[in-house]
Design a protein around this motif. Structure first.
Motif, PDB file in Angstrom:
ATOM      1  N   LEU A  55       0.832  -1.202   0.000  1.00  0.00           N
ATOM      2  CA  LEU A  55       0.000   0.000   0.000  1.00  0.00           C
ATOM      3  C   LEU A  55       0.869   1.256   0.000  1.00  0.00           C
ATOM      4  N   MET A  56       1.920   1.230   0.801  1.00  0.00           N
ATOM      5  CA  MET A  56       2.818   2.371   0.880  1.00  0.00           C
ATOM      6  C   MET A  56       3.542   2.593  -0.449  1.00  0.00           C
ATOM      7  N   LEU A  57       4.014   1.512  -1.060  1.00  0.00           N
ATOM      8  CA  LEU A  57       4.711   1.621  -2.348  1.00  0.00           C
ATOM      9  C   LEU A  57       3.791   2.167  -3.434  1.00  0.00           C
ATOM     10  N   GLU A  58       2.540   1.759  -3.413  1.00  0.00           N
ATOM     11  CA  GLU A  58       1.569   2.277  -4.384  1.00  0.00           C
ATOM     12  C   GLU A  58       1.366   3.785  -4.189  1.00  0.00           C
ATOM     13  N   GLU A  59       1.332   4.229  -2.948  1.00  0.00           N
ATOM     14  CA  GLU A  59       1.183   5.662  -2.663  1.00  0.00           C
ATOM     15  C   GLU A  59       2.411   6.445  -3.120  1.00  0.00           C
ATOM     16  N   VAL A  60       3.576   5.888  -2.897  1.00  0.00           N
ATOM     17  CA  VAL A  60       4.802   6.541  -3.362  1.00  0.00           C
ATOM     18  C   VAL A  60       4.779   6.648  -4.879  1.00  0.00           C
ATOM     19  N   ARG A  61       4.379   5.575  -5.539  1.00  0.00           N
ATOM     20  CA  ARG A  61       4.310   5.611  -7.003  1.00  0.00           C
ATOM     21  C   ARG A  61       3.313   6.666  -7.474  1.00  0.00           C
ATOM     22  N   ALA A  62       2.168   6.775  -6.799  1.00  0.00           N
ATOM     23  CA  ALA A  62       1.174   7.791  -7.160  1.00  0.00           C
ATOM     24  C   ALA A  62       1.744   9.201  -6.991  1.00  0.00           C
ATOM     25  N   ASP A  63       2.513   9.420  -5.931  1.00  0.00           N
ATOM     26  CA  ASP A  63       3.147  10.729  -5.728  1.00  0.00           C
ATOM     27  C   ASP A  63       4.127  11.044  -6.856  1.00  0.00           C
ATOM     28  N   ILE A  64       4.884  10.053  -7.266  1.00  0.00           N
ATOM     29  CA  ILE A  64       5.867  10.277  -8.335  1.00  0.00           C
ATOM     30  C   ILE A  64       5.150  10.461  -9.678  1.00  0.00           C
ATOM     31  N   GLU A  65       4.048   9.771  -9.877  1.00  0.00           N
ATOM     32  CA  GLU A  65       3.254   9.988 -11.090  1.00  0.00           C
ATOM     33  C   GLU A  65       2.734  11.426 -11.143  1.00  0.00           C
ATOM     34  N   PHE A  66       2.315  11.939  -9.995  1.00  0.00           N
ATOM     35  CA  PHE A  66       1.874  13.333  -9.926  1.00  0.00           C
ATOM     36  C   PHE A  66       3.027  14.272 -10.275  1.00  0.00           C
ATOM     37  N   ALA A  67       4.210  13.970  -9.759  1.00  0.00           N
ATOM     38  CA  ALA A  67       5.389  14.785 -10.071  1.00  0.00           C
ATOM     39  C   ALA A  67       5.672  14.769 -11.566  1.00  0.00           C
ATOM     40  N   HIS A  68       5.548  13.606 -12.177  1.00  0.00           N
ATOM     41  CA  HIS A  68       5.797  13.505 -13.619  1.00  0.00           C
ATOM     42  C   HIS A  68       4.771  14.312 -14.402  1.00  0.00           C
ATOM     43  N   LYS A  69       3.512  14.198 -14.023  1.00  0.00           N
ATOM     44  CA  LYS A  69       2.467  14.950 -14.721  1.00  0.00           C
ATOM     45  C   LYS A  69       2.642  16.451 -14.533  1.00  0.00           C
ATOM     46  N   SER A  70       3.113  16.855 -13.369  1.00  0.00           N
ATOM     47  CA  SER A  70       3.276  18.281 -13.074  1.00  0.00           C
ATOM     48  C   SER A  70       4.469  18.902 -13.778  1.00  0.00           C
ATOM     49  N   THR A  71       5.527  18.129 -13.955  1.00  0.00           N
ATOM     50  CA  THR A  71       6.764  18.688 -14.506  1.00  0.00           C
ATOM     51  C   THR A  71       7.122  18.144 -15.881  1.00  0.00           C
ATOM     52  N   GLY A  72       6.656  16.945 -16.200  1.00  0.00           N
ATOM     53  CA  GLY A  72       7.015  16.316 -17.470  1.00  0.00           C
ATOM     54  C   GLY A  72       8.432  15.786 -17.515  1.00  0.00           C
ATOM     55  N   HIS A  73       9.117  15.775 -16.384  1.00  0.00           N
ATOM     56  CA  HIS A  73      10.515  15.353 -16.378  1.00  0.00           C
ATOM     57  C   HIS A  73      10.629  13.838 -16.553  1.00  0.00           C
ATOM     58  N   ALA A  74      11.468  13.428 -17.475  1.00  0.00           N
ATOM     59  CA  ALA A  74      11.625  12.008 -17.813  1.00  0.00           C
ATOM     60  C   ALA A  74      12.173  11.173 -16.657  1.00  0.00           C
ATOM     61  N   SER A  75      12.946  11.782 -15.776  1.00  0.00           N
ATOM     62  CA  SER A  75      13.498  11.023 -14.650  1.00  0.00           C
ATOM     63  C   SER A  75      12.400  10.529 -13.724  1.00  0.00           C
TER      64      SER A  75
END
Length: 118
Positions: free
Chosen positions: A47-67
């Motif tokens: 559950l925690m890993l899924e939440e971390v992944r969701a946070d990073i997905e939000f970061a990707h959508k917000s910035t578009g950064h490939a990393s």
């Protein structure tokens, strides 16, 4: 990179690094759990890993950064490893996601410095 994007990217990168390091520690700790404790611990960890992944997905959508995309892909692999009980492989794999988040944060730091904001 404009200053607003750089601030966001730096913030998201640092948060992702922190969460990923915490996840790595929790995965490592799970190996020491008794069999009775391991099932519940694994569920909570996933559950925690899924939440971390969701946070990073939000970061990707917000910035578009490939990393951030790379961190998401790596974390998805880590989640599969944990689901399969391959904890010893999952711990070092998290390092790849940490590295990707570090890249995003470092590039943002450099942009902020170039704008004279640091």
């Amino acid at each position: 990179m404009d200053p607003k994007t750089a601030v966001l990217q730096y913030q998201y990168g640092e948060k992702a690094k922190s969460e990923l390091i915490r996840a790595s520690k929790l995965i490592a700790a799970l190996t020491g759990f008794s069999d009775a404790e391991k099932a519940g611990g694994k569920k909570m960890l996933l559950l925690m890993l899924e939440e971390v992944r969701a946070d990073i997905e939000f970061a990707h959508k917000s910035t578009g950064h490939a990393s951030f995309r790379k961190a998401i892909e790596t974390l998805s692999s880590v989640i599969a490893m944990v689901e399969g009980g391959n904890y010893d492989e999952a711990v070092p794999a998290v390092a790849g996601a940490v590295s990707a988040a570090t890249t995003a944060a470092q590039e943002a730091w450099e942009a902020l410095s170039s704008h004279g904001l640091l």
